[in-house]
Design a protein around this motif. Sequence first.
Motif, PDB file in Angstrom:
ATOM      1  N   LEU A  60       0.829  -1.207   0.000  1.00 55.93           N
ATOM      2  CA  LEU A  60       0.000   0.000   0.000  1.00 55.93           C
ATOM      3  C   LEU A  60       0.865   1.260   0.000  1.00 55.93           C
ATOM      4  N   SER A  64       0.542   3.766  -3.204  1.00 60.39           N
ATOM      5  CA  SER A  64       0.011   5.097  -2.882  1.00 60.39           C
ATOM      6  C   SER A  64       0.989   6.209  -3.207  1.00 60.39           C
ATOM      7  N   ARG A  74      -3.885   1.179  -9.334  1.00 59.05           N
ATOM      8  CA  ARG A  74      -5.059   1.573  -8.542  1.00 59.05           C
ATOM      9  C   ARG A  74      -5.773   0.343  -7.986  1.00 59.05           C
ATOM     10  N   ALA A  77      -3.818  -1.006  -5.014  1.00 57.12           N
ATOM     11  CA  ALA A  77      -3.999  -0.178  -3.816  1.00 57.12           C
ATOM     12  C   ALA A  77      -5.349  -0.454  -3.172  1.00 57.12           C
ATOM     13  N   THR A 123       0.326   6.512   4.675  1.00 52.81           N
ATOM     14  CA  THR A 123       0.780   6.913   3.337  1.00 52.81           C
ATOM     15  C   THR A 123      -0.392   7.010   2.382  1.00 52.81           C
ATOM     16  N   ALA A 124      -1.311   6.039   2.454  1.00 53.41           N
ATOM     17  CA  ALA A 124      -2.492   6.083   1.587  1.00 53.41           C
ATOM     18  C   ALA A 124      -3.357   7.293   1.915  1.00 53.41           C
ATOM     19  N   ARG A 127      -1.247  10.359   0.480  1.00 56.58           N
ATOM     20  CA  ARG A 127      -0.710  10.462  -0.875  1.00 56.58           C
ATOM     21  C   ARG A 127      -1.537   9.823  -1.973  1.00 56.58           C
ATOM     22  N   ASN A 128      -2.421   8.890  -1.631  1.00 57.85           N
ATOM     23  CA  ASN A 128      -3.118   8.204  -2.712  1.00 57.85           C
ATOM     24  C   ASN A 128      -3.965   9.184  -3.518  1.00 57.85           C
ATOM     25  N   ARG A 134      -8.089   7.726   0.316  1.00 53.36           N
ATOM     26  CA  ARG A 134      -7.541   8.578   1.376  1.00 53.36           C
ATOM     27  C   ARG A 134      -8.475   8.609   2.582  1.00 53.36           C
TER      28      ARG A 134
END
Length: 357
Positions: A60, A64, A74, A77, A123-124, A127-128, A134
């Motif tokens: 992930l 991301s 995508r 993720a 992080t997701a 930054r995703n 998010r």
Amino acid sequence: MTPATPATPAPHTSLAVAPAIPGFRHLARLSDDTGLFEHARHAVVRRQHGYCTDDVARGLVVTSREPAPTPEVRRLAECYLAFLTHAQDGSGAFRNRLSHDRRWTDEPGLGDWWGRALWGLGTAAARNPAPWIRDEALISFALGATRRSTHPRAMAFAGLGAAEVLRVLPDNAPAAALLADAALAVGVPPADPDWPWPQPELTYANAALAEVLIAAGHLGGDHSMLADGLRMLTWLHDIQTRDGRLSVVPVAGWRRHAPRGRYDQQPIEVAALADACATAGAATGDPAWRAGVWRASAWFQGANDRGTAMWDIATGGGYDGLTLYGPNLNQGAESTIALISTLQHAEHLVSERSEVV
């Protein structure tokens, strides 16, 4: 106080070159609609070993980080996020191991996998590119951030997720509290220049300990903590540099005053160093930290103690370790993600240089 910086490369050393990019094709090969398989024999998935939260969380993180993900990335993720939310219980702890028949084989806990899950979720959340990812990641992160582990590395990994959240949501109180506690769990490095490390032994993902101090010091405005983290990272980078190339502490670890082995070197050590150097560069604005990222990228491309590439250009998979006889040709999830993560940082530096030119 002048922040510590890593040793600069020798003039003849060519580090800042565009890396070959493996992409996500082997990661996709290791994944199905449930999650990410942990092991492979060469490039063939070993389904009998099942899935683990540790590796799904790492997956992930790297999916991301992609600013313009392909539909395949995508999908990965989304799959990894669903796995982590399924692994989490109502208290914020996580199970780690899921068998191929979709049965959990352990109870929820707060080991390294909890910390890495929060790293992935943080992080997701930060930054995703997909807003719904998010949002969902932040919900699970917030629940997990209420817990604390007794293990310093688990806290360090969780702290790195908290730092990701704080970079985009600086008023997020649960993330700020978790990052502060992660820094406390790592501890203050001693003043001894021969061993400026808060533990008597280097084991695994060592640079993450320095990175979380750097992140906490930078985001929290604590200049002393930032300097401590930079001092730790400088020492770690320099002791793992031999003749201008990386030679990382092997899987057996290294205890102070004991002989240091040379093999088997693990890709996770290289990736952790690249992560920490990228964070140090962003925190200080000092371009000297790019040398650590370039050396990490070059290690995968063949600038290592055996002079051999550490990934398979045909499959895109990262090799599982560097032995005395060359690479361990198995291409599991951890090593493949370490490869992708490191080259993401190197590619970012290439992009920065192109923008300046």
